[in-house]
Design a protein around this motif. Structure first.
Motif, PDB file in Angstrom:
ATOM      1  N   UNK A 125      53.071 -16.167 -56.878  1.00  0.00           N
ATOM      2  CA  UNK A 125      52.792 -17.500 -56.344  1.00  0.00           C
ATOM      3  C   UNK A 125      52.623 -17.349 -54.835  1.00  0.00           C
ATOM      4  N   UNK A 126      51.606 -17.986 -54.311  1.00  0.00           N
ATOM      5  CA  UNK A 126      51.356 -17.867 -52.881  1.00  0.00           C
ATOM      6  C   UNK A 126      50.817 -19.154 -52.297  1.00  0.00           C
ATOM      7  N   UNK A 127      50.529 -19.110 -51.021  1.00  0.00           N
ATOM      8  CA  UNK A 127      50.037 -20.287 -50.313  1.00  0.00           C
ATOM      9  C   UNK A 127      48.805 -19.935 -49.500  1.00  0.00           C
ATOM     10  N   UNK A 332      55.659  -8.437 -63.519  1.00  0.00           N
ATOM     11  CA  UNK A 332      56.204  -9.799 -63.581  1.00  0.00           C
ATOM     12  C   UNK A 332      57.725  -9.815 -63.733  1.00  0.00           C
ATOM     13  N   UNK A 333      58.317  -8.645 -63.892  1.00  0.00           N
ATOM     14  CA  UNK A 333      59.778  -8.543 -63.950  1.00  0.00           C
ATOM     15  C   UNK A 333      60.291  -7.778 -62.729  1.00  0.00           C
ATOM     16  N   UNK A 334      60.486  -6.483 -62.825  1.00  0.00           N
ATOM     17  CA  UNK A 334      61.049  -5.694 -61.722  1.00  0.00           C
ATOM     18  C   UNK A 334      60.190  -5.753 -60.465  1.00  0.00           C
ATOM     19  N   UNK A 335      58.886  -5.854 -60.632  1.00  0.00           N
ATOM     20  CA  UNK A 335      57.984  -5.862 -59.484  1.00  0.00           C
ATOM     21  C   UNK A 335      58.106  -7.085 -58.606  1.00  0.00           C
ATOM     22  N   UNK A 336      58.742  -8.140 -59.107  1.00  0.00           N
ATOM     23  CA  UNK A 336      58.900  -9.362 -58.315  1.00  0.00           C
ATOM     24  C   UNK A 336      59.868  -9.180 -57.148  1.00  0.00           C
ATOM     25  N   UNK A 337      60.689  -8.133 -57.192  1.00  0.00           N
ATOM     26  CA  UNK A 337      61.657  -7.904 -56.109  1.00  0.00           C
ATOM     27  C   UNK A 337      60.981  -7.654 -54.763  1.00  0.00           C
ATOM     28  N   UNK A 338      59.697  -7.288 -54.784  1.00  0.00           N
ATOM     29  CA  UNK A 338      58.989  -6.994 -53.534  1.00  0.00           C
ATOM     30  C   UNK A 338      58.258  -8.213 -52.967  1.00  0.00           C
ATOM     31  N   UNK A 339      58.347  -9.350 -53.656  1.00  0.00           N
ATOM     32  CA  UNK A 339      57.579 -10.531 -53.267  1.00  0.00           C
ATOM     33  C   UNK A 339      58.041 -11.141 -51.956  1.00  0.00           C
ATOM     34  N   UNK A 340      59.315 -11.462 -51.868  1.00  0.00           N
ATOM     35  CA  UNK A 340      59.817 -12.246 -50.732  1.00  0.00           C
ATOM     36  C   UNK A 340      59.569 -11.582 -49.384  1.00  0.00           C
ATOM     37  N   UNK A 341      59.764 -10.264 -49.316  1.00  0.00           N
ATOM     38  CA  UNK A 341      59.574  -9.557 -48.045  1.00  0.00           C
ATOM     39  C   UNK A 341      58.139  -9.627 -47.561  1.00  0.00           C
ATOM     40  N   UNK A 342      57.210  -9.875 -48.490  1.00  0.00           N
ATOM     41  CA  UNK A 342      55.791  -9.973 -48.142  1.00  0.00           C
ATOM     42  C   UNK A 342      55.309 -11.422 -48.120  1.00  0.00           C
ATOM     43  N   UNK A 343      56.247 -12.357 -48.158  1.00  0.00           N
ATOM     44  CA  UNK A 343      55.976 -13.790 -48.074  1.00  0.00           C
ATOM     45  C   UNK A 343      55.208 -14.323 -49.286  1.00  0.00           C
TER      46      UNK A 343
END
Length: 371
Positions: A125-127, A332-343
């Motif tokens: 999910x992004x903006x 969509x599971x473990x790979x989501x851990x990298x989302x927040x740091x990349x906004x």
């Protein structure tokens, strides 16, 4: 607005090209997980340890990290081309890649062009943010839906226009001409932005309307989020729409946008997550723009990976198909851990559940790949 100086045009194009080239090298380089040096129209690799993808530049910063990390878990490499959602769908249609990526679901025309059913897996999910080049303005710019639409329609042409000043009462706005920067390629980011404008502006809805590629009433075109970001950074007075991660990574300012509830919302992980707090249909094709959520950022979206529902086509092996589906399951599971740091906003539990259901429907010669 028209630019009358050839020298100015030439410098803008050169600057955009340099920015596109340099940002692409940074975001696609990776550790062998995601690369962009090969011809994006090349046929799919015959090496089952190399998967090819193409599409959304919106997703590229996240994909670069995810694919680099996933490649460390085995000998699988993922070559992803950040060429825009429209080009990614075209390459999936031509079966020159294993998967496409798009910030907009495939439309009926695109569906009719493929030889077999394609499924959509929400992966992030992004903006889409409105970034601008106004060195004189120290406060964060505030934009209402009406002002934003009038700017991109060419009805508001200077930054000190009374309509902008009325919203930004404490800002010292210059008389600088507004220069619009938009995408020149088929783009899911464009689809998100123009879908939003079509929802909030009757004039925009009539013309130019919404789509991945439209006839812009005004402005300069750049290829990819990288190209638009380059134009904004090189052009005083410019405003353009880019993915939030690109704005953050390149220290570019971006506006607060008034949402449907009347609140001026800063695009962030929290406000994108809030926008996605909705019911997700089985096919996962849903728009988050102009959300009803009082704390939701109004120009938010899911982004999807696209692949053929039945993976036995051409000379594809079961091994290759299985590696692709397991990669997506990891993303969509473990790979989501990298989302927040990349906004990027991590997928909501509802989105993960919907994605899992779609993954379980993917087959090879009619038999489910995931048991």
């Amino acid at each position: 607005m028209k630019l009358h100086s050839f020298k100015i045009k030439r410098s803008l194009v050169a600057g955009a090209f340099f920015a596109l080239f340099s940002i692409s090298l940074v975001s696609c380089g990776g550790d062998g997980g995601s690369t962009s040096g090969k011809d994006s129209t090349a046929s799919a690799s015959s090496d089952d340890n190399t998967l090819l993808g193409a599409g959304s530049s919106f997703d590229n910063p996240l994909f670069s990290k995810q694919f680099s990390e996933y490649s460390k878990t085995g000998n699988l490499k993922i070559n992803y081309q950040s060429v825009g959602s429209g080009a990614g769908i075209s390459q999936l249609t031509a079966k020159t890649v294993d998967f496409g990526a798009s910030d907009a679901p495939m439309n009926s025309k695109q569906d009719s062009a493929v030889s077999a059913p394609v499924v959509h897996i929400p992966v992030t999910e992004g903006a889409v943010v409105l970034s601008y080049n106004l060195s004189e303005v120290k406060d964060t710019l505030l934009l209402t839906p009406a002002v934003l639409a009038d700017i991109f329609l060419g009805k508001i042409t200077k930054w000190n226009d009374p309509k902008i000043a009325a919203v930004n009462k404490s800002a010292k706005l210059p008389a600088t001409p507004i220069v619009i920067a938009h995408r020149s390629d088929g783009s899911g980011t464009t689809n998100i932005f123009t879908t939003y404008l079509s929802k909030v502006s009757e004039d925009w809805s009539k013309s130019p309307g919404k789509g991945s590629s439209i006839n812009w009433p005004i402005g300069l075109g750049g290829k990819g989020n990288e190209g638009v970001a380059g134009l904004i950074k090189q052009t005083p007075g410019a405003i353009g729409y880019i993915e939030l991660a690109y704005a953050v990574q390149n220290n570019m300012p971006y506006a607060k946008v008034q949402n449907k509830a009347g609140n001026f919302i800063t695009p962030s992980i929290a406000s994108v997550t809030a926008a996605a707090n909705i019911q997700i249909p089985a096919d996962t094709k849903v728009s988050l723009t102009n959300t009803e959520a009082a704390d939701g950022y109004p120009i938010s979206s899911f982004s999807w990976v696209l692949l053929y529902k039945d993976q036995k086509y051409a000379d594809r092996s079961l091994d290759r198909a299985t590696k692709l589906v397991k990669l997506l399951q990891w993303m969509i599971h473990d790979g989501q851990q990298f989302s927040s740091a990349l906004t990027y906003a991590p997928l909501s539990p509802a989105a993960v559940s919907a994605g899992d259901a779609v993954l379980k429907s993917i087959t090879y010669d009619g038999k489910p790949i995931l048991q």
